[in-house]
Write an enzyme that holds these catalytic residues in place. Structure first.
Site, mmCIF file in Angstrom:
data_model
loop_
_atom_site.group_PDB
_atom_site.id
_atom_site.type_symbol
_atom_site.label_atom_id
_atom_site.label_comp_id
_atom_site.label_asym_id
_atom_site.label_seq_id
_atom_site.Cartn_x
_atom_site.Cartn_y
_atom_site.Cartn_z
ATOM 1 N N LYS A 297 -15.811 6.447 -0.763
ATOM 2 C CA LYS A 297 -16.950 5.808 -0.111
ATOM 3 C C LYS A 297 -16.400 4.905 0.986
ATOM 4 C CE LYS A 297 -19.283 2.062 -0.426
ATOM 5 N NZ LYS A 297 -19.534 1.922 1.011
ATOM 6 N N GLU B 144 -6.839 -3.556 -3.560
ATOM 7 C CA GLU B 144 -6.185 -4.113 -2.365
ATOM 8 C C GLU B 144 -7.195 -5.052 -1.733
ATOM 9 O OE1 GLU B 144 -3.163 -3.561 -1.570
ATOM 10 O OE2 GLU B 144 -2.642 -1.683 -2.557
ATOM 11 N N CYS C 164 -5.922 -7.396 7.066
ATOM 12 C CA CYS C 164 -5.695 -8.210 5.877
ATOM 13 C C CYS C 164 -4.322 -8.864 5.878
ATOM 14 C CB CYS C 164 -5.891 -7.359 4.626
ATOM 15 S SG CYS C 164 -4.966 -5.831 4.716
ATOM 16 N N GLU D 160 -10.432 -16.724 4.171
ATOM 17 C CA GLU D 160 -10.171 -15.569 5.029
ATOM 18 C C GLU D 160 -11.252 -15.512 6.116
ATOM 19 O OE1 GLU D 160 -10.586 -11.560 3.365
ATOM 20 O OE2 GLU D 160 -8.736 -11.013 4.392
HETATM 21 P P1 NAD Z 1 -16.108 -5.599 1.544
HETATM 22 O O1 NAD Z 1 -15.473 -6.062 0.291
HETATM 23 O O2 NAD Z 1 -17.360 -6.249 1.989
HETATM 24 O O3 NAD Z 1 -16.452 -4.039 1.449
HETATM 25 C C1 NAD Z 1 -15.453 -3.092 1.146
HETATM 26 C C2 NAD Z 1 -16.123 -1.826 0.637
HETATM 27 O O4 NAD Z 1 -16.765 -2.113 -0.596
HETATM 28 C C3 NAD Z 1 -17.226 -1.277 1.557
HETATM 29 O O5 NAD Z 1 -17.151 0.136 1.532
HETATM 30 C C4 NAD Z 1 -18.500 -1.758 0.883
HETATM 31 O O6 NAD Z 1 -19.620 -0.932 1.152
HETATM 32 C C5 NAD Z 1 -18.104 -1.651 -0.577
HETATM 33 N N1 NAD Z 1 -18.881 -2.493 -1.499
HETATM 34 C C6 NAD Z 1 -19.536 -3.647 -1.238
HETATM 35 N N2 NAD Z 1 -20.117 -4.115 -2.360
HETATM 36 C C7 NAD Z 1 -19.820 -3.238 -3.348
HETATM 37 C C8 NAD Z 1 -20.119 -3.183 -4.740
HETATM 38 N N3 NAD Z 1 -20.854 -4.135 -5.324
HETATM 39 N N4 NAD Z 1 -19.639 -2.144 -5.454
HETATM 40 C C9 NAD Z 1 -18.884 -1.168 -4.884
HETATM 41 N N5 NAD Z 1 -18.565 -1.179 -3.562
HETATM 42 C C10 NAD Z 1 -19.016 -2.200 -2.807
HETATM 43 O O7 NAD Z 1 -14.967 -5.675 2.669
HETATM 44 P P2 NAD Z 1 -15.087 -5.341 4.217
HETATM 45 O O8 NAD Z 1 -15.867 -6.444 4.860
HETATM 46 O O9 NAD Z 1 -15.527 -3.931 4.407
HETATM 47 O O10 NAD Z 1 -13.546 -5.400 4.670
HETATM 48 C C11 NAD Z 1 -12.871 -6.584 4.907
HETATM 49 C C12 NAD Z 1 -12.091 -7.024 3.686
HETATM 50 O O11 NAD Z 1 -11.183 -6.007 3.285
HETATM 51 C C13 NAD Z 1 -11.234 -8.245 3.934
HETATM 52 O O12 NAD Z 1 -11.336 -9.124 2.847
HETATM 53 C C14 NAD Z 1 -9.827 -7.676 4.021
HETATM 54 O O13 NAD Z 1 -8.789 -8.569 3.738
HETATM 55 C C15 NAD Z 1 -9.891 -6.561 3.044
HETATM 56 N N6 NAD Z 1 -8.837 -5.584 3.291
HETATM 57 C C16 NAD Z 1 -7.765 -5.549 2.440
HETATM 58 C C17 NAD Z 1 -6.726 -4.653 2.658
HETATM 59 C C18 NAD Z 1 -5.537 -4.597 1.744
HETATM 60 O O14 NAD Z 1 -4.784 -3.654 1.851
HETATM 61 N N7 NAD Z 1 -5.350 -5.545 0.855
HETATM 62 C C19 NAD Z 1 -6.802 -3.774 3.739
HETATM 63 C C20 NAD Z 1 -7.904 -3.826 4.588
HETATM 64 C C21 NAD Z 1 -8.932 -4.741 4.344
#
Ligand code: NAD
Length: 515
Positions: free
Chosen positions: A189, A264, A298, A403
């Site tokens: 997803k 992650e 990130c 963040e």
């Molecule tokens: P997010 O947590 O808002 O969303 C990530 C994904 O989760 C999206 O596909 C979203 O639709 C889905 N999601 C949201 N709520 C959910 C739920 N209740 N159940 C299941 N899925 C759900 O993050 P974002 O805004 O898309 O991305 C930014 C974040 O990602 C930042 O915190 C960043 O640090 C992190 N990130 C981490 C890494 C890593 O490797 N550690 C890499 C890239 C991004």
């Protein structure tokens, strides 16, 4: 903007007119009644209106993945490797399409998508094609004297993956490749803000000959379809990349059915400059590491700790270089910084800076978006935010602890080495960090004592397919890329053979009877 000449799909990119789901080897329409617009954040125009997956569509995708599992998991590593090699070739052939669509849906500069995101994904694919043939286990042997033991590394089943919007293609690849190389099948997803290149990736998998159902993509929101996927009884493992709060929720849901989880999560990477550092290298490194992908990375440098003798010069140097960064249309070849992912996110980033300003911070650069880009672009039409340097804040400040995920760097002075390392470790996160010094002992200490999944010395950002990426502390657990990630997508089985052919075994007397 004239989309007839600037259409990211015009030269061979795939237009998902038939739907934004990819199930059992083909693009499919959703059965749901919710829609989302994929927006170009450089001007707010709609690139694609997508119908989001319903829970029933997620069920269909999981069923397709489940049906594909017996065949794919029993294919030889050589056969899986061959398919992934073909995929690497196809992705390289389609590189320009991927880069164009990635830039359109995220706003990242074309030079970043075409020189980092897409080639990185091609290299990752080639790496996992090789790694598929190199699963590790201990040697078989007679450890008890009466038995031969050996290890089988087996795929888990259907992996449910959830990815963020910041690197949509790379995140899709990081989730899909190790899973399928190890023999699992996947339902991914992507973020509903940026599903297009994940769908193109899935199409390329089919075109490269991966069997139908091995790779499925559901375009859906997180709350409903995302939660349905990570709770699904037929999903054996959940692999999530995204923010720490959502990761926590995903872990709770996955735990209910005792799924393996791989998380992650967020980061707040420190950038520690000791007083013997090469100042020019540190200044240039800080600018690149804080602004990569608009700071929506990130591992981006977010907190610079600079030892007092270099502090003033560092602040001046970074502020000056920030002033030279070219904001503009992300498709322009010289644009350094495009818009952020969305207007809402731009406002969120600006909110952090405004609260810091109100609390007395010195905004040493940026903080207000200019109206015109280097190429004449009207920046007021897009989700632009300038490189912003925030000084004069305490370690407890929100801009230092939370963040922000934007082009904002906080800079703080420190005195002794102990203090620099203590401050670097003083947030809940632990994804990445860097130490800048020419002293081997200082660098050894920093790499040992900073609690993060990756510590760079005299650089900050580079990643490589052969080496793992993953967090410590609230940045999660599990590794992407490298052999380590491949291992995570397998389960280890101990097989033990009796070698004696004796019916009444000596150990039975510990349970019943005598010798
Ligand atoms: P997010 O947590 O808002 O969303 C990530 C994904 O989760 C999206 O596909 C979203 O639709 C889905 N999601 C949201 N709520 C959910 C739920 N209740 N159940 C299941 N899925 C759900 O993050 P974002 O805004 O898309 O991305 C930014 C974040 O990602 C930042 O915190 C960043 O640090 C992190 N990130 C981490 C890494 C890593 O490797 N550690 C890499 C890239 C991004």
């Amino acid at each position: 903007m004239d989309r007839t000449t600037d259409d990211p799909f015009a030269e061979g990119g795939i237009r998902f007119a038939d739907g934004a789901q990819f199930i059992a080897g083909r693009v499919a329409e959703s059965t749901g009644d919710q829609h989302a617009d994929v927006i170009d954040p450089s001007d707010g125009s709609v690139l694609q209106r997508v119908r989001l997956a319903s829970a029933a569509d997620v069920d269909r995708a999981v069923a397709a993945a489940r049906a594909a599992f017996p065949g794919w998991s029993s294919a030889t590593p050589g056969a899986r490797s061959e398919a992934l090699n073909r995929l690497a070739t196809l992705l390289a052939e389609r590189a320009a399409d991927f880069a164009r669509v990635e830039t359109a849906q995220t706003g990242k500069p074309l030079k970043l998508s075409s020189e980092f995101d897409v080639p990185g994904t091609v290299d990752n694919t080639a790496f996992f094609a090789g790694a598929a043939r190199n699963l590790e286990g201990r040697a078989a042997g007679e450890y008890s004297g009466d038995h031969t033991s050996y290890i089988r590394r087996e795929a888990l089943g259907v992996v449910g993956s959830v990815a963020p919007w910041n690197y949509p293609l790379q995140m899709a690849a990081w989730k899909i490749l190790p899973a399928v190389a190890a023999g699992n099948t996947v339902v991914l997803k992507p973020s509903e803000l940026t599903p297009l290149t994940a769908l193109m990736f899935a199409q390329a998998c089919t075109d490269a000959g991966l069997p139908d159902g091995v790779v499925n993509v559901v375009t859906a929101d997180g709350r409903t379809a995302g939660e349905h996927l990570v709770s699904h009884p037929d999903v054996a493992m959940v692999s999530f990349t995204g923010s720490t709060p959502v990761g926590r929720r995903v872990a709770e849901l996955a735990t209910r059915t005792v799924k393996r989880t791989h998380l992650e999560l967020g980061g707040k990477a420190p950038f520690v400059v000791f007083d013997d550092a090469d100042l020019e290298a540190a200044v240039h490194g800080a600018v690149a590491a804080s602004l990569i992908n608009g700071g929506q990375d990130c591992t981006a440098a977010t907190r610079a700790y600079v030892q007092r003798p270099l502090y003033e010069a560092f602040v001046e140097g970074v502020a000056e270089l920030y002033g030279t960064v070219r904001l503009g249309d992300p498709r322009h070849p010289q644009t350094d910084l495009g818009p952020l992912i969305s207007f809402a996110h731009r406002d969120r980033v600006a909110g952090f800076v405004e609260r810091a300003r109100a609390a007395g911070a010195v905004i040493a650069a940026g903080g207000r978006t200019p109206e015109k880009g280097h190429d004449g672009t009207d920046l007021t039409l897009g989700a632009y935010y300038p490189p912003t340097l925030v000084a004069g804040v305490p370690q407890t400040a929100e801009v230092v602890q939370s963040e922000i995920f934007g082009p904002v760097l906080a800079v703080l002075p420190f005195d002794g080495d102990d203090e620099g390392i203590r401050l670097a470790n003083d947030t809940p996160y632990g994804l990445a960090a860097s130490a800048w010094t020419r002293d081997v002992h200082r660098s050894l200490r920093a790499t040992r004592e900073i609690a993060a999944g990756c510590v760079w010395v005299n650089d900050h950002i580079p990643i490589i397919s052969e080496m793992p990426h993953g967090g410590y502390k609230a940045s999660g657990y599990g590794k992407d890329m490298s052999q380590y990630s491949l291992d995570e997508y397998t389960q280890v089985k101990h097989v033990m053979y009796d070698t004696t052919a004796v019916a009444r075994k000596d150990w039975h007397r510990t349970v019943f009877g005598d010798r």
